[in-house]
Design a protein around this motif. Structure first.
Motif, PDB file in Angstrom:
ATOM      1  N   ARG A  48      14.523  39.418   6.229  1.00  0.00           N
ATOM      2  CA  ARG A  48      14.847  37.990   6.325  1.00  0.00           C
ATOM      3  C   ARG A  48      13.953  37.174   5.401  1.00  0.00           C
ATOM      4  O   ARG A  48      14.432  36.297   4.664  1.00  0.00           O
ATOM      5  CB  ARG A  48      14.677  37.512   7.769  1.00  0.00           C
ATOM      6  CG  ARG A  48      15.035  36.045   7.981  1.00  0.00           C
ATOM      7  CD  ARG A  48      14.506  35.519   9.295  1.00  0.00           C
ATOM      8  NE  ARG A  48      13.043  35.539   9.330  1.00  0.00           N
ATOM      9  CZ  ARG A  48      12.315  34.989  10.300  1.00  0.00           C
ATOM     10  NH1 ARG A  48      12.904  34.397  11.306  1.00  0.00           N
ATOM     11  NH2 ARG A  48      11.000  35.052  10.265  1.00  0.00           N
TER      12      ARG A  48
ATOM     13  N   SER B 197      20.416  33.319   0.678  1.00  0.00           N
ATOM     14  CA  SER B 197      20.998  33.069   1.997  1.00  0.00           C
ATOM     15  C   SER B 197      20.027  32.232   2.805  1.00  0.00           C
ATOM     16  O   SER B 197      18.812  32.287   2.581  1.00  0.00           O
ATOM     17  CB  SER B 197      21.268  34.400   2.722  1.00  0.00           C
ATOM     18  OG  SER B 197      21.679  34.181   4.067  1.00  0.00           O
TER      19      SER B 197
ATOM     20  N   MET C 227      22.862  35.867   9.307  1.00  0.00           N
ATOM     21  CA  MET C 227      22.216  37.172   9.224  1.00  0.00           C
ATOM     22  C   MET C 227      22.400  37.845  10.574  1.00  0.00           C
ATOM     23  O   MET C 227      22.038  37.284  11.608  1.00  0.00           O
ATOM     24  CB  MET C 227      20.734  37.038   8.871  1.00  0.00           C
ATOM     25  CG  MET C 227      20.006  38.375   8.762  1.00  0.00           C
ATOM     26  SD  MET C 227      18.315  38.146   8.149  1.00  0.00           S
ATOM     27  CE  MET C 227      17.708  39.843   8.269  1.00  0.00           C
TER      28      MET C 227
ATOM     29  N   VAL D 288      19.731  32.831   5.912  1.00  0.00           N
ATOM     30  CA  VAL D 288      19.358  33.857   6.905  1.00  0.00           C
ATOM     31  C   VAL D 288      19.155  33.271   8.301  1.00  0.00           C
ATOM     32  O   VAL D 288      18.219  33.620   9.014  1.00  0.00           O
ATOM     33  CB  VAL D 288      18.115  34.669   6.450  1.00  0.00           C
ATOM     34  CG1 VAL D 288      18.477  35.610   5.331  1.00  0.00           C
ATOM     35  CG2 VAL D 288      16.946  33.790   6.021  1.00  0.00           C
TER      36      VAL D 288
ATOM     37  N   VAL E 169      24.455  39.987   5.713  1.00  0.00           N
ATOM     38  CA  VAL E 169      23.884  38.723   5.255  1.00  0.00           C
ATOM     39  C   VAL E 169      24.961  37.904   4.549  1.00  0.00           C
ATOM     40  O   VAL E 169      25.557  38.358   3.565  1.00  0.00           O
ATOM     41  CB  VAL E 169      22.714  38.967   4.271  1.00  0.00           C
ATOM     42  CG1 VAL E 169      22.111  37.644   3.842  1.00  0.00           C
ATOM     43  CG2 VAL E 169      21.670  39.877   4.893  1.00  0.00           C
TER      44      VAL E 169
END
Length: 500
Positions: free
Chosen positions: A200, A209, A218, A211, A28
């Motif tokens: 996620r 993040s 990711m 993601v 990530v």
């Protein structure tokens, strides 16, 4: 060589004869302002090699400086995964001779990760949960990006030219590694997908993040092995690298189970190797899988140990939000929708967007309709995630308010939203500039009705004779004459009244 579809073992036969064992490694990229060990901006999509400096290019004499926000994000991830946070740990040099890592080593954590011994209770579609045990979550830096030109597959085999972009080199990265996942049986691919989905959602809720699997922020490596029913020793595993969508995670696990079973049934042996996943649904061999000693880890001499205080960890623990699927369950009850409707919204990435639109004053029903239908269609047309569309929940709520207030019909509202997506301004501005407001002037509508009735005397006679369903043709003509800006229900009432 790829095992042909005809040579793959039937999935039901696989799970009848073998027990799958999985291990998931998820990388990530963190949404920090700057990179892990330097002040270069951490942004996706810049011109190649414009977000680099001597540190992330590995030039002689340059020294790394640790990004504090990245450390705090790593601790928050560990806490959200129910991990123990290490009070002391070091970075290591992972020697990695490949052109996307200009130093010829990667700064990572080896035997002293920031977070260990956690778990995540993953919700499944049938309402049950499956506990995935987390072995570790550790900090490291991402590598650069290679683009191979001239090959049919986009990989280095057959390429005539390879281009290097070091913008991604040094981006803060967290690798989350599970313990072996056993006992899943036929549900292994489903559980693999559910785990990555839950992870996620959790990381997005933490705000650490974006993601975006489509952009590589990711990425999932799925390890799969098979052992005969009743055996106690794991089989040889393969690692399918950089799987970049939730669907692909499930497909890759299922394919590897069928492929490995076919090899074993034919008397062959599984080679421990990395494998490439192809979006058409199969994997191919990569390189033989390295062991830890192949990387010749040793402590990074240019960075001090990471020593988060108890006070810092507890302060960060207070920032951990409610698990997203628990929030969704409560939200589902508040909205009064079925499991199927909620699942569709989750799969579309619309739940948080709908909730935010409701927070701006829209009804949940209207917000669900716009985000779950029209805007999903627009996102698919643009090839982006729903939350990447250039329209905010507040703007969608404004459009809904204009419809509720009678200033827009749903048809005109779609044109307003298209204008917002095109960057033409706020909803009211788009409505005004495009002249889309609903026509409320009865004299204008009456004139259009009279003209339509005069042009269609046969239809007018049917309406006068009591066949009110024939009014639809006149309503359509009036809507066309007013460019769709009249209220269709009002027009129908006026048409019937004019013929009575």
């Amino acid at each position: 060589m790829t095992v042909a579809e005809a040579e793959l073992l039937d999935y039901d036969e696989v799970v009848e004869r073998y027990d799958p064992v999985m291990g998931m490694e998820v990388h990530v990229e963190l949404s920090t302002e700057t990179k892990m060990f330097c002040g270069c901006p951490n942004r996706f999509g810049g011109e190649p090699n414009t977000q680099v400096c001597p540190v992330c290019l590995g030039l002689p004499g340059s020294l790394p400086v640790l990004n504090q926000q990245a450390v705090e994000s790593a601790i928050r991830i560990g806490l959200a995964l129910n991990c123990d946070i290490a009070p002391w740990g070091r970075f290591a040099r992972k020697n990695y001779f490949y052109p996307d890592q200009p130093k010829n080593y990667q700064i990572s954590q080896y035997d002293e990760p920031i977070a260990v011994d956690g778990y995540l209770d993953v919700p499944l579609d049938d309402g049950t949960t499956w506990r995935i045990e987390i072995e570790r979550a550790h900090m490291e830096e991402d590598t650069g990006k290679l683009t191979h030109l001239g090959s049919d597959t986009g990989r280095i085999e057959g390429a005539t030219t390879s281009l290097l972009d070091y913008n991604r080199a040094g981006v803060p990265l967290i690798e989350i590694v599970t313990r072996p996942i056993e006992g899943t049986g036929a549900r292994a691919p489903e559980i693999a997908r559910a785990y990555v989905t839950a992870l996620r959602d959790l990381l997005r809720r933490l705000g650490v993040s974006d993601v975006r699997m489509d952009q590589g922020s990711m990425r999932c490596d799925s390890n799969v092995s098979l052992m005969l029913k009743g055996a106690t020793e794991f089989g040889t595993r393969t690692e399918t690298k950089n799987v970049n969508s939730l669907r692909s995670v499930e497909v890759a696990v299922r394919y590897e189970m069928r492929r490995q079973a076919a090899v074993l049934e034919a008397g062959g042996r599984i080679i421990q190797e990395t494998r490439h996943f192809h979006e058409s649904g199969y994997t191919t061999a990569g390189r033989s899988k390295e062991e830890a000693q192949d990387y010749r880890y040793f402590p990074e001499p240019d960075l001090e140990p990471v020593t988060p205080s108890v006070e810092l960890v507890e302060r960060l623990r207070d920032t951990i939000p409610e698990l997203p699927w628990l929030t969704r369950k409560r939200t589902q009850q508040e909205w009064g929708v079925s499991d199927e409707v909620m699942r569709d919204l989750v799969n579309a990435g619309a739940v948080e967007l709908v909730s935010a639109t409701v927070d701006h004053g829209a009804s949940s029903e209207a917000a669900r309709a716009w985000w779950g239908n029209f805007l999903v269609q627009k996102a698919n047309e643009a090839g982006v995630e729903l939350d990447a569309l250039p329209i905010s929940p507040a703007q969608v709520a404004q459009v809904i308010g204009l419809v509720d207030g009678g200033k827009l019909s749903n048809k005109l509202a779609r044109q307003v939203i298209e204008g917002v997506l095109a960057g033409e301004g706020e909803p009211e501005q788009v409505m005004t500039d495009r002249g889309l407001a609903v026509v409320r002037d009865d004299s204008v509508i009456k004139a259009a009705i009279e003209e339509a009735l005069a042009a269609n005397p046969g239809i007018a006679e049917k309406i006068r004779g009591g066949k009110v369903q024939a009014a639809g043709a006149i309503v359509g003509a009036v809507m066309k004459a007013t460019k769709g800006q009249a209220d269709a229900a009002q027009v129908r009432e006026m048409v019937i009244a004019a013929c009575s």
